[in-house]
Write a protein that holds these residues in place. Structure first.
Motif, PDB file in Angstrom:
ATOM      1  N   SER A  10      37.250  36.879  43.720  1.00  0.00           N
ATOM      2  CA  SER A  10      36.353  36.308  42.755  1.00  0.00           C
ATOM      3  C   SER A  10      36.727  34.811  42.609  1.00  0.00           C
ATOM      4  N   GLN A  11      37.680  34.300  43.168  1.00  0.00           N
ATOM      5  CA  GLN A  11      38.043  32.774  42.891  1.00  0.00           C
ATOM      6  C   GLN A  11      37.724  32.262  44.137  1.00  0.00           C
ATOM      7  N   ARG A  12      37.335  32.569  45.361  1.00  0.00           N
ATOM      8  CA  ARG A  12      37.089  31.937  46.271  1.00  0.00           C
ATOM      9  C   ARG A  12      36.066  30.930  46.318  1.00  0.00           C
ATOM     10  N   ARG A  21      35.320  29.185  43.959  1.00  0.00           N
ATOM     11  CA  ARG A  21      35.484  27.882  42.859  1.00  0.00           C
ATOM     12  C   ARG A  21      36.363  27.119  43.341  1.00  0.00           C
ATOM     13  N   VAL A  22      37.341  27.455  44.745  1.00  0.00           N
ATOM     14  CA  VAL A  22      38.450  26.724  44.807  1.00  0.00           C
ATOM     15  C   VAL A  22      37.846  25.272  45.379  1.00  0.00           C
ATOM     16  N   GLY A  47      39.106  23.234  40.180  1.00  0.00           N
ATOM     17  CA  GLY A  47      38.920  24.695  40.378  1.00  0.00           C
ATOM     18  C   GLY A  47      39.745  25.275  41.107  1.00  0.00           C
ATOM     19  N   GLN A  48      41.061  24.898  40.620  1.00  0.00           N
ATOM     20  CA  GLN A  48      42.221  25.838  41.212  1.00  0.00           C
ATOM     21  C   GLN A  48      42.122  27.139  40.728  1.00  0.00           C
ATOM     22  N   ALA A  49      42.363  28.041  41.560  1.00  0.00           N
ATOM     23  CA  ALA A  49      41.909  29.514  41.450  1.00  0.00           C
ATOM     24  C   ALA A  49      42.323  30.032  39.915  1.00  0.00           C
ATOM     25  N   ASP A  50      43.368  29.245  39.401  1.00  0.00           N
ATOM     26  CA  ASP A  50      44.009  30.117  38.173  1.00  0.00           C
ATOM     27  C   ASP A  50      44.541  28.775  37.390  1.00  0.00           C
ATOM     28  N   THR A  52      47.642  27.916  37.852  1.00  0.00           N
ATOM     29  CA  THR A  52      48.347  27.460  39.110  1.00  0.00           C
ATOM     30  C   THR A  52      48.774  26.005  38.904  1.00  0.00           C
ATOM     31  N   ILE A  98      44.199  34.094  47.800  1.00  0.00           N
ATOM     32  CA  ILE A  98      43.249  33.867  46.783  1.00  0.00           C
ATOM     33  C   ILE A  98      42.396  35.071  46.511  1.00  0.00           C
TER      34      ILE A  98
END
Lengths: 180, 462
Positions: B249-251, B253-254, B259-262, B265, B246
């Motif tokens: 920048s996404q950590r 949000r998960v 809030g899946q990283a993308d 996804t 991950i």
């Protein structure tokens, strides 16, 4: 120009020559202010130029030498009148390096309307370069102040001076190389 | 003495005196100018002060006003969130009922003669329905947590055993992908007190996530417990993988809802994006926290902590294990009453029971169930929770209130809610066991086999 420069100039004339000499300079030079200077006022810098020129004629010393001598004298007066500017500054080059960032900031606190000359400072291990820019062309005064500063800190140094032109316009470049 | 002016009296013609007078005049002029300057500066300072004070007052008023506005906005947002959570909880509950019907019917359909293609379609159908149910359950779970409607159970369990069980459960997901599953256990108490179901959910979420996002390599579980000075333990759990990782920048949000990283996804790997949000909140409820470290392309490591209380010094080892049924008996002899109001679920229940050889009696509400128990002898009641007239809990209480005047049946709650509060309510009302909706043959068979009969004249004697 700040009134302190004028009052200090006249005091220097009194001290080095005489009170009468000071009177004569004031009375025989056409001055818009009438010579009623106070340290907290602000006056046209050409009045100072006119008085220096008159002094030069009287005593036969060239204007630049007089102005430089006044600069040395003036620095000593700053030490007495504004000791807070010197707190924590232990060397001549340290002081000169901080003119823009510390000293001028302090001056503006006291006199928010003061128009100060601009110094660009460049320092490395064994020299300090000051670029002086001012529409008033008091480079001789600046020169004298630098010498006064070196004298105050007991720092022996070579001071050389040359006119330069760079992207920002004309300036006078002072190079101060301390003697080891 | 020579003639001329005598004495020190000043004469207007004396140039020295004249000079001094002019000097005095200049000095006086300078002093007056300085005084004027000072007066002007004083006036300026006074004005500046006054406008600063006015500005300050205005600023304070503004702060008060803005604070009130912000508080209002926050209150409105919180009320909105709460309303949304309630709406979600209600909606998912409403969706689950027909969905359970769909899944039950698919199960029934699988038991009928089908050609290969039909079988194939049906498998896909069941898979989709199960996924949908999982999503609805996640949404329900999450909205319950958000609405603060989750209470943790406090009971004794073996943390290592639980981890091993989870690992076994996860193997069917990891094996087809050729992933290695490992378990590393440090110092652990043999028994501790906490919510084993919720802890299992945390492990399962983290592991299924790790497996989902790992194409090759290893998924590892690790745990140990640190004894606390105040008693009890802090459980440290970790799930690491060699998956896609991950980005930094996404950590953060998960752990947020959806809030899946993308968002791509979701399309590629599926899932609601609620798993980690639920996990993080469950861990927080257990007095712990969750951390994530990851290197994109190398793998991720989720660590969590949870507080566990100390178990009673003398664990009742024998009592903790479910006892074997008093009378092992063929299921077909059981007399089963099904209390269920939904026609689709009625059909499913009756059909599933028929396949076990059980002919069940059907009633459609709690009052009818009470009547049926009072009138006849039933070994087991499958009690739906939500019914008209009397709901499952009320009907159970009424049945238990009849006491020995009737044959007291073994009552199994059939519930879509796996929440601890619901279970506690069922137990308090006098129910004996639970099965989850939809009626699936496996769990239902287990529940029926687990039924212990209270009557001396059990069906085995008949």
């Amino acid at each position: 120009m700040k009134g302190m420069v004028f009052t200090e100039f006249l005091e220097m004339v009194e001290a080095r020559w005489s009170a009468d000499m000071a009177d004569d300079l004031v009375e025989q030079t056409p001055l818009a202010s009438g010579g009623r200077y106070t340290a907290v006022g602000t006056y046209d810098h050409t009045e100072l130029v006119a008085m220096v020129r008159a002094l030069s004629e009287r005593i036969g010393v060239p204007v630049p030498d007089l102005v430089r001598a006044f600069g040395e004298y003036l620095f000593g007066r700053f030490v007495v009148s504004h000791p807070s500017f010197f707190v924590g500054i232990d060397g001549a080059l340290d002081f000169l390096e901080r003119i823009e960032d510390v000293i001028h900031v302090e001056v503006l606190k006291l006199y928010p309307d003061a128009s100060l000359p601009r110094f660009d400072v460049d320092r490395d291990a064994d020299r300090l370069v000051l670029l002086y820019r001012s529409s008033r062309h008091f480079e001789d005064l600046a020169h004298g102040l630098i010498l006064g500063c070196l004298a105050h800190y007991g720092q022996r140094a070579q001071v050389s001076r040359a006119p330069v032109v760079d992207a920002k316009g004309a300036a006078v470049r002072f190079e101060i190389v301390p003697e080891r | 003495m020579s003639a001329g002016p005598t004495g020190p009296g000043p004469g207007p013609a004396d140039p020295a005196i004249d000079r001094l007078l002019r000097r005095l005049e200049r000095e006086r002029g300078a002093r007056k100018e300085a005084e004027q300057l000072l007066e002007r500066k004083s006036a300026e300072l006074f004005e500046a002060n006054r406008s600063l004070r006015a500005f300050n007052d205005r600023l304070e008023a503004l702060v008060v006003e803005r604070t009130a506005e912000l508080r209002d906005a926050r209150d409105r947002a919180e009320a909105g969130t709460l309303a949304k959570s309630r709406f979600l909880a209600t909606m998912s509950h409403e969706i689950r009922t027909p969905l359970n019907g769909v899944i039950g019917m698919i199960e029934l359909l699988r038991g009928t003669p089908l050609d290969a293609r039909q079988q194939d379609y049906l498998d896909s159908l069941l898979q989709s329905a199960d996924t949908l149910l999982a999503i609805v359950n996640d949404v329900l779970d999450f909205s319950k947590i958000e609405a603060g409607r989750i209470e943790l159970e406090q009971r004794g369990f073996d943390p290592l055993r639980l981890a091993q069980d989870v690992l076994t459960l996860m193997r069917p997901l990891a094996d087809p992908k050729g992933l290695t599953l490992t378990l590393r256990a440090g110092a652990l108490p043999a028994r501790a007190v906490g919510d084993p179901n919720r802890l299992r959910q945390v492990w399962t979420n983290l592991l299924s996530n790790a497996i989902k996002f790992t194409a090759r390599g290893e998924v590892g579980m690790a745990l140990h417990a640190e004894p606390l000075a105040a008693g009890g333990w802090r459980l440290h759990g970790e799930v690491s993988d060699t998956g896609i990782g991950i980005a930094e920048s996404q950590r953060d949000r998960v752990f947020e809802a959806f809030g899946q990283a993308d968002s791509s996804t979701t399309r590629r790997y599926g899932g609601t994006g609620l798993g980690l949000a639920i996990t993080a909140r469950l861990v927080a409820l257990m007095g712990g926290s969750i951390t994530l470290s990851s290197v994109p392309g190398v793998g991720s490591r989720f660590g969590f902590t949870a507080l566990l209380a100390a178990a009673d010094p003398v664990p009742a080892a024998g009592a903790a294990e479910p006892e074997a049924a008093d009378h092992p008996r063929p299921l077909e002899r059981l007399r089963v009453l099904v209390a269920e109001d939904n026609p689709v679920n009625q059909t499913i229940a009756i059909t599933v029971l028929e396949r076990m050889g059980i002919t069940a009696t059907l009633v459609a509400d709690g009052r009818a169930a009470l009547q049926a128990v009072a009138d006849g002898a039933f070994d087991v009641v499958l009690m739906d929770m939500q019914m008209p007239e009397l709901d499952g809990v009320q009907a159970t209480r009424a049945i238990r209130a009849l006491g020995a005047s009737v044959a007291q049946p073994w009552i199994i709650a059939v519930t879509a809610n796996a929440f601890e509060q619901d279970r506690q309510r069922c137990l308090a009302a006098g129910m004996d066991d639970f099965v989850a909706k939809p009626y699936k043959p496996g769990p239902l068979r287990e529940a029926l086999q687990g039924a212990r009969l209270r009557r001396a004249d059990g069906p085995a004697a008949g």
